[in-house]
Design an enzyme around this catalytic site. Structure first.
Site, PDB file in Angstrom:
ATOM      1  N   HIS A 122       0.863  -1.187   0.000  1.00 44.15           N
ATOM      2  CA  HIS A 122       0.000   0.000   0.000  1.00 44.15           C
ATOM      3  C   HIS A 122       0.905   1.244   0.000  1.00 44.15           C
ATOM      4  O   HIS A 122       2.026   1.196   0.509  1.00 44.15           O
ATOM      5  CB  HIS A 122      -0.830  -0.063   1.282  1.00 44.15           C
ATOM      6  CG  HIS A 122      -1.865   0.998   1.438  1.00 44.15           C
ATOM      7  ND1 HIS A 122      -1.575   2.272   1.886  1.00 44.15           N
ATOM      8  CD2 HIS A 122      -3.204   0.982   1.234  1.00 44.15           C
ATOM      9  CE1 HIS A 122      -2.689   2.988   1.950  1.00 44.15           C
ATOM     10  NE2 HIS A 122      -3.697   2.228   1.557  1.00 44.15           N
ATOM     11  N   ASP A 199       3.429  -3.613   8.051  1.00 43.41           N
ATOM     12  CA  ASP A 199       2.178  -2.894   7.835  1.00 43.41           C
ATOM     13  C   ASP A 199       1.059  -3.900   8.107  1.00 43.41           C
ATOM     14  O   ASP A 199       0.752  -4.755   7.276  1.00 43.41           O
ATOM     15  CB  ASP A 199       2.128  -2.385   6.389  1.00 43.41           C
ATOM     16  CG  ASP A 199       0.760  -1.822   6.029  1.00 43.41           C
ATOM     17  OD1 ASP A 199      -0.184  -1.980   6.822  1.00 43.41           O
ATOM     18  OD2 ASP A 199       0.634  -1.256   4.926  1.00 43.41           O
ATOM     19  N   GLN A 202      -4.130  -4.560   7.446  1.00 40.79           N
ATOM     20  CA  GLN A 202      -5.093  -5.610   7.076  1.00 40.79           C
ATOM     21  C   GLN A 202      -4.876  -6.893   7.862  1.00 40.79           C
ATOM     22  O   GLN A 202      -5.751  -7.749   7.904  1.00 40.79           O
ATOM     23  CB  GLN A 202      -5.014  -5.917   5.575  1.00 40.79           C
ATOM     24  CG  GLN A 202      -5.301  -4.737   4.673  1.00 40.79           C
ATOM     25  CD  GLN A 202      -6.757  -4.251   4.752  1.00 40.79           C
ATOM     26  OE1 GLN A 202      -7.650  -4.961   5.203  1.00 40.79           O
ATOM     27  NE2 GLN A 202      -6.982  -3.021   4.316  1.00 40.79           N
ATOM     28  N   LYS A 225      -9.999  -0.106  11.001  1.00 42.93           N
ATOM     29  CA  LYS A 225     -10.120  -1.320  10.197  1.00 42.93           C
ATOM     30  C   LYS A 225     -10.382  -2.542  11.072  1.00 42.93           C
ATOM     31  O   LYS A 225     -10.440  -3.671  10.594  1.00 42.93           O
ATOM     32  CB  LYS A 225      -8.851  -1.534   9.383  1.00 42.93           C
ATOM     33  CG  LYS A 225      -8.663  -0.480   8.295  1.00 42.93           C
ATOM     34  CD  LYS A 225      -7.579  -0.881   7.334  1.00 42.93           C
ATOM     35  CE  LYS A 225      -7.057   0.259   6.508  1.00 42.93           C
ATOM     36  NZ  LYS A 225      -7.982   0.738   5.496  1.00 42.93           N
ATOM     37  N   CYS A 365      -5.060   2.569  -3.337  1.00 42.48           N
ATOM     38  CA  CYS A 365      -3.788   3.101  -2.815  1.00 42.48           C
ATOM     39  C   CYS A 365      -2.650   2.100  -3.032  1.00 42.48           C
ATOM     40  O   CYS A 365      -1.770   1.954  -2.162  1.00 42.48           O
ATOM     41  CB  CYS A 365      -3.883   3.484  -1.348  1.00 42.48           C
ATOM     42  SG  CYS A 365      -5.103   4.762  -1.047  1.00 42.48           S
TER      43      CYS A 365
END
Ligand code: C6P
Length: 409
Positions: A122, A199, A202, A225, A365
């Site tokens: 991303h 990251d 998710q 999220k 993104c």
């Protein structure tokens, strides 16, 4: 999920109609809906506890501080941190990664050093490192993907040497759904002296996370999220790294002592939380991880793997539909990106919206990844613990309608 209709009753927004149909919300990779427990915790905070934290000597301020620091402890436990001091509250994943890039990278990278990312990142895990390269003279490199949309571990050895100082890797792709082998990559990074920054925007919402077992150095996630509010996220970092890091933002609350020309910093994590923090949001974040923990992250994963497998099966019935992502459910989460013949993904999203179905369309993104895929945009359905097989089924007639409207043979 043992009782999905009871769980869905916890989410007021899901009870509504959209364009005359029951709302089918399939955009949880963008942001998730909030259970009553989160809404109530934030409401109660403002009605009963609101005061600034770490400042007041009075009881109300102490209670607000306890709630704020209590949420830090909950988030720490949720990711398997050794101590709440390893959790820095940030605005979200993006600001967490920037905090590492500018608080650690700026002071440790030299011209000629390398930062290794993967081809599916991303922008939040690309652009901060590009900015850092401009400041330090370091270079970016990318670990490629295999034809089945996983990272190519066979190429890891030739990408990693002692010039690599940072490996930045997603836990789970927001486009392909790919689950990345974070622990294996982190072990290889450690062997050449590089730190690993995950990251987990998710990953943290959809998979059990244990930072110690992953063997990583930093991990970033966003509350919104994972059933929590917008405006807050977390950076987990190994305490010795956080303690050695410089703050990227200065101001009130993050100092030990301020002189006219120089200042010294508070210990981690407060060193990285300049100014009045998002207190109600932290309280909501704490309630969100409580909710997820009560359901159980193994159960969340099991439910989503079932739905994703079902969705892949049903979508394979649609002529002209191409899914981008690993075909096997064990290698992927519930973000399912696709194209349908030459219908623009934005048109697909609009047609589905008319049927009450919310999906996202665009590059999500992840422009470098979409260039590799050879498409400017994809349509994406993404699932969470509250979605049902019937909602997956709803996609089929809506996609058939899109094919009819666009005259796809
Ligand atoms: N992805 C999506 O629709 P922030 O905006 O800081 O909360 O999260 C950024 C981010 C970082 N990494 C990954 C893997 C992400 O998926 C996201 C956010 C959303 O896919 C909005 S672009």
């Amino acid at each position: 999920m043992s009782d999905l209709s009871r769980l869905r009753a916890d989410f007021p927004l899901l009870q509504q109609e959209m364009n005359g149909r029951p709302l089918v919300y399939l955009d949880s990779a963008a942001t998730t809906q909030k259970p009553t427990a989160v809404l109530d915790a934030m409401d109660a905070y403002y009605r009963r506890y609101n005061a600034n934290v770490h400042r007041g000597a009075y009881t109300l301020a102490q209670e607000a501080t306890e709630l704020y620091e209590g949420s830090r402890a909950k988030v720490a436990a949720f990711v398997g941190a050794a101590s709440p001091r390893e959790i820095v509250f940030t605005r979200g994943t993006t600001s967490a990664i920037n905090t590492v890039a500018f608080g650690w990278g700026m002071y440790h990278l030299r011209p000629g050093d390398r930062i290794l990312l993967t081809d599916l990142e991303h922008h939040a895990n690309v652009v901060p490192w590009q900015l850092l390269c401009r400041h330090t003279g370091a270079h970016l490199d990318y670990l490629p993907l295999t034809p089945d949309y996983r990272v190519d571990l066979e190429r890891l050895a030739d990408r990693l040497d002692e010039r690599v100082k940072v490996v930045g890797i997603s836990g789970m792709s927001n486009v392909l759904g790919t689950i990345l082998p974070v622990a294996r990559v982190a072990a290889a990074a450690r062997a050449v002296g590089a730190i690993t920054v995950v990251d987990a925007a998710q990953m943290a919402p959809h998979l059990p996370v244990d930072v110690a077992a992953l063997g990583v150095d930093f991990l970033a996630c966003s509350a919104h999220k994972m059933l929590g509010p917008t405006g807050i996220g977390a950076l987990w970092g190994r305490l010795e790294l956080l303690e050695a890091m410089e703050p990227a933002e200065g101001g009130g609350e993050m100092i030990r002592d301020v002189g006219r020309d120089e200042s010294t910093w508070a210990p981690a994590p407060h060193r990285f939380e300049a100014g009045t923090p998002p207190i109600a949001e932290a309280v909501g974040f704490g309630a969100a991880v409580d909710y997820l923990s009560a359901v159980g992250m193994d159960e969340v994963r099991r439910h989503e793997a079932d739905l994703t497998g079902y969705a892949l099966e049903r979508l394979s019935e649609v002529p002209g539909l191409v899914v981008y992502g690993p075909p096997e459910v064990e290698h992927r989460g519930g973000a399912v990106s696709f194209t349908l013949a030459d219908i623009h993904p934005h048109d697909l999203a609009t047609i589905l919206d008319q049927q009450g179905i919310a999906i996202r369309a665009g590059h999500h993104c992840a422009q470098p990844l979409h260039r590799l895929l050879g498409v400017p945009a994809t349509a994406r359905a993404s699932f969470y613990l509250y979605n049902t097989r019937r909602e997956v089924d709803a996609l089929l007639p809506a996609l058939a309608e899109a094919r009819r409207l666009f005259g796809v043979a």
